[in-house]
Design an enzyme around this catalytic site. Structure first.
Site, short mmCIF file in Angstrom:
data_model
loop_
_atom_site.label_atom_id
_atom_site.label_comp_id
_atom_site.label_asym_id
_atom_site.label_seq_id
_atom_site.Cartn_x
_atom_site.Cartn_y
_atom_site.Cartn_z
N CYS A 111 0.83 -1.21 0.00
CA CYS A 111 0.00 0.00 0.00
C CYS A 111 0.87 1.25 0.00
O CYS A 111 0.56 2.25 -0.68
CB CYS A 111 -0.90 0.02 1.23
SG CYS A 111 -1.96 -1.41 1.44
N HIS A 114 0.92 5.16 -1.65
CA HIS A 114 0.39 6.16 -0.72
C HIS A 114 1.39 6.60 0.34
O HIS A 114 0.98 7.07 1.40
CB HIS A 114 -0.87 5.60 -0.05
CG HIS A 114 -1.96 5.25 -1.00
ND1 HIS A 114 -2.68 6.21 -1.69
CD2 HIS A 114 -2.44 4.04 -1.41
CE1 HIS A 114 -3.58 5.61 -2.47
NE2 HIS A 114 -3.46 4.30 -2.32
N ARG A 158 -13.18 -0.17 -1.23
CA ARG A 158 -11.93 0.51 -1.55
C ARG A 158 -10.74 -0.41 -1.31
O ARG A 158 -9.82 -0.48 -2.14
CB ARG A 158 -11.82 1.78 -0.70
CG ARG A 158 -10.55 2.59 -0.87
CD ARG A 158 -10.41 3.18 -2.26
NE ARG A 158 -9.80 2.24 -3.21
CZ ARG A 158 -9.76 2.41 -4.51
NH1 ARG A 158 -10.31 3.47 -5.06
NH2 ARG A 158 -9.19 1.51 -5.29
N CYS A 175 -8.16 -2.10 -4.09
CA CYS A 175 -6.70 -1.93 -4.00
C CYS A 175 -5.99 -3.28 -4.06
O CYS A 175 -4.97 -3.42 -4.73
CB CYS A 175 -6.33 -1.21 -2.71
SG CYS A 175 -6.62 0.57 -2.73
#
Length: 269
Positions: free
Chosen positions: A178, A182, A226, A230
């Site tokens: 992740c 991000h 969401r 992802c």
């Protein structure tokens, strides 16, 4: 209702595109369009649907969800989602909003859990699911309140640490994590700006705006969607709906976003 929703949504997206094509007047040329969409968000239509579903007697037991306890007592919704995920003694688990909804729909109303899960995430261009509408309505009752997730119970702390590990861990066939999307400012994939979620401001923007209306899909989606999406984009094994993995990641993100003011529905491209 489906045609009205799609018509409003198409107009909203068209507005965003037209503003994007105009000469930039600031550092954020889409800012005016985003502001317009925030003020006239098609996702508002799902709030009324969720309210109806919450108070309606449904399921094999023909009861409403008014006795569902989201942590503040049966039927008490104001501020409840600001403290989720949290530990619930009756299930002996840490649960987020959607997993708690599943518990209540099964235990109070008598619905079949597998049946609910199959329809919980709706396809693009649909009317949305009952769970999505309920999640948005319940979260909207915390609008204007600050996120305040606790790690006071050992299982809450454990979920947070698992979520933190998963956020930073590289895995799967693409060796991806992740944090690679991000973990820094000013990143983008294709035309999509990526939120810097290792910054306080970035993660607060995320946790305060879901459930959100997805303009490209013409439907409201939730945090469970969401995270699922992802995982799919990272080519990881399918993330099971309301799984311990998804709840751990949500616990990590929501705790990191404490202090964020809830404002739903959000609007996402």
């Amino acid at each position: 209702m489906p045609r009205i929703r799609k018509g409003i949504a198409a107009l909203a997206v068209a507005c965003l595109i037209s503003w994007g094509a105009a000469p930039a007047q600031s550092d954020d040329p889409l800012g005016v369009g985003r502001k317009m969409l925030a003020e006239d968000n098609p996702g508002e239509l799902w709030i009324g649907q969720g309210k109806t579903l919450f108070h309606q007697k449904r399921g094999p037991r023909n009861v409403s969800l008014e006795q569902c306890d989201f942590g503040l007592g049966p039927g008490k919704l104001d501020g409840a989602t600001t403290q989720l995920p949290r530990y619930f003694p009756d299930t002996d688990k840490v649960q987020d909003l959607e997993s708690r909804l599943l518990t209540c729909m099964v235990q109070l109303q008598g619905f079949d859990r597998d049946d609910i899960v199959k329809r919980a995430i709706s396809p693009a261009g649909s009317n949305g699911s009952d769970v999505e509408a309920l999640a948005l309505y319940i979260t909207s009752r915390s609008n204007g309140m600050k996120m305040n997730v606790s790690l006071g119970h050992q299982k809450e702390y454990d979920a947070f640490k698992v979520g933190e590990y998963l956020f930073f861990r590289r895995s799967g066939q693409t060796d991806f994590a992740c944090v690679q999307c991000h973990g820094a400012a000013d990143k983008r994939i294709r035309l999509q700006d990526l939120i810097h979620m290792t910054s306080k401001q970035g993660v607060q923007e995320v946790v305060s705006t879901w459930p959100a209306y997805r303009g490209a899909h013409f439907v409201v989606h939730t945090m469970q969607w969401r995270l699922y999406d992802c995982f799919w984009q990272m080519r990881l094994p399918e993330l099971k709906y309301a799984s311990e993995t998804s709840i751990a990641l949500t616990t990590y993100l929501h705790y990191q976003g404490n202090g964020a003011v809830v404002k739903v529905p959000g609007f996402k491209r």
